[in-house]
Design a protein around this motif. Structure first.
Motif, PDB file in Angstrom:
ATOM      1  N   ASP A   1       0.824  -1.212   0.000  1.00  0.00           N
ATOM      2  CA  ASP A   1       0.000   0.000   0.000  1.00  0.00           C
ATOM      3  C   ASP A   1       0.863   1.270   0.000  1.00  0.00           C
ATOM      4  N   THR A   2       2.166   1.110   0.154  1.00  0.00           N
ATOM      5  CA  THR A   2       3.066   2.260   0.189  1.00  0.00           C
ATOM      6  C   THR A   2       3.002   3.031  -1.122  1.00  0.00           C
ATOM      7  N   ALA A   3       2.710   4.333  -1.026  1.00  0.00           N
ATOM      8  CA  ALA A   3       2.562   5.187  -2.208  1.00  0.00           C
ATOM      9  C   ALA A   3       2.244   6.605  -1.750  1.00  0.00           C
ATOM     10  N   VAL A   4       2.243   7.507  -2.699  1.00  0.00           N
ATOM     11  CA  VAL A   4       1.668   8.831  -2.467  1.00  0.00           C
ATOM     12  C   VAL A   4       0.178   8.733  -2.798  1.00  0.00           C
ATOM     13  N   TYR A   5      -0.650   9.192  -1.873  1.00  0.00           N
ATOM     14  CA  TYR A   5      -2.099   9.122  -2.041  1.00  0.00           C
ATOM     15  C   TYR A   5      -2.630  10.507  -2.415  1.00  0.00           C
ATOM     16  N   TYR A   6      -3.431  10.543  -3.474  1.00  0.00           N
ATOM     17  CA  TYR A   6      -3.991  11.790  -3.987  1.00  0.00           C
ATOM     18  C   TYR A   6      -5.506  11.793  -3.865  1.00  0.00           C
ATOM     19  N   CYS A   7      -6.025  12.905  -3.423  1.00  0.00           N
ATOM     20  CA  CYS A   7      -7.460  13.156  -3.414  1.00  0.00           C
ATOM     21  C   CYS A   7      -7.830  13.821  -4.739  1.00  0.00           C
ATOM     22  N   ALA A   8      -8.996  13.482  -5.280  1.00  0.00           N
ATOM     23  CA  ALA A   8      -9.421  14.054  -6.548  1.00  0.00           C
ATOM     24  C   ALA A   8     -10.916  14.350  -6.517  1.00  0.00           C
ATOM     25  N   GLY A   9     -11.314  15.391  -7.243  1.00  0.00           N
ATOM     26  CA  GLY A   9     -12.718  15.749  -7.346  1.00  0.00           C
ATOM     27  C   GLY A   9     -13.128  15.937  -8.795  1.00  0.00           C
ATOM     28  N   ARG A  10     -14.372  15.707  -9.074  1.00  0.00           N
ATOM     29  CA  ARG A  10     -14.845  15.882 -10.447  1.00  0.00           C
ATOM     30  C   ARG A  10     -16.131  16.679 -10.470  1.00  0.00           C
ATOM     31  N   ARG A  11     -16.360  17.371 -11.596  1.00  0.00           N
ATOM     32  CA  ARG A  11     -17.556  18.191 -11.794  1.00  0.00           C
ATOM     33  C   ARG A  11     -18.704  17.311 -12.240  1.00  0.00           C
ATOM     34  N   ASP A  12     -18.984  16.307 -11.479  1.00  0.00           N
ATOM     35  CA  ASP A  12     -20.040  15.342 -11.776  1.00  0.00           C
ATOM     36  C   ASP A  12     -20.411  14.682 -10.460  1.00  0.00           C
TER      37      ASP A  12
END
Length: 124
Positions: free
Chosen positions: A90-101
């Motif tokens: 699970d080691t990684a950089v974790y990114y949050c993302a949002g969408r216009r939907d």
């Protein structure tokens, strides 16, 4: 312009837990589906989990099902990723993302806004 700010990453031993948070700066957060992705060194950014605008529908990559839980608090403009029974992979950089939907998606290119990422390191 929507800004997403992640927090909660860190170093944990295998079997441990972390809770990631992602705070959005826009009042229309409640109309947006949100997702979490991760990226290990030398690898592509890949899908982890997604949640629709209301929180009523969630989706996970198979490798985290039963271990991770995505949730959101629209009153606080925040989405969370609870990660239990963490594994070294699970080691990684974790990114949050949002969408216009309002509907969630597992595709990187469906998302319009990204956070700066937070490092998660799981030691064996």
């Amino acid at each position: 312009q929507v800004q997403l700010v992640e927090s909660g990453g860190g170093l944990v031993q295998a079997g441990g837990s972390l809770r990631l948070s992602c705070a959005a700066t826009r009042h229309t957060f409640g109309n947006s589906a949100m997702g979490w992705f991760h990226q290990a060194p030398g690898k592509e950014r890949t899908f982890v989990a997604a949640i629709n605008w209301s929180g009523g529908t969630t989706e996970y990559v198979s490798s985290v099902k039963g271990r991770f839980t995505i949730s959101r608090d629209n009153a606080k403009n925040t989405v969370y990723l609870q990660m239990n029974n963490l594994k070294p992979e699970d080691t990684a950089v974790y990114y949050c993302a949002g969408r216009r939907d309002p509907s969630g998606s597992s595709y990187v290119y469906d998302y319009d806004y990204w956070g700066q990422g937070t490092q998660v390191t799981v030691s064996s």
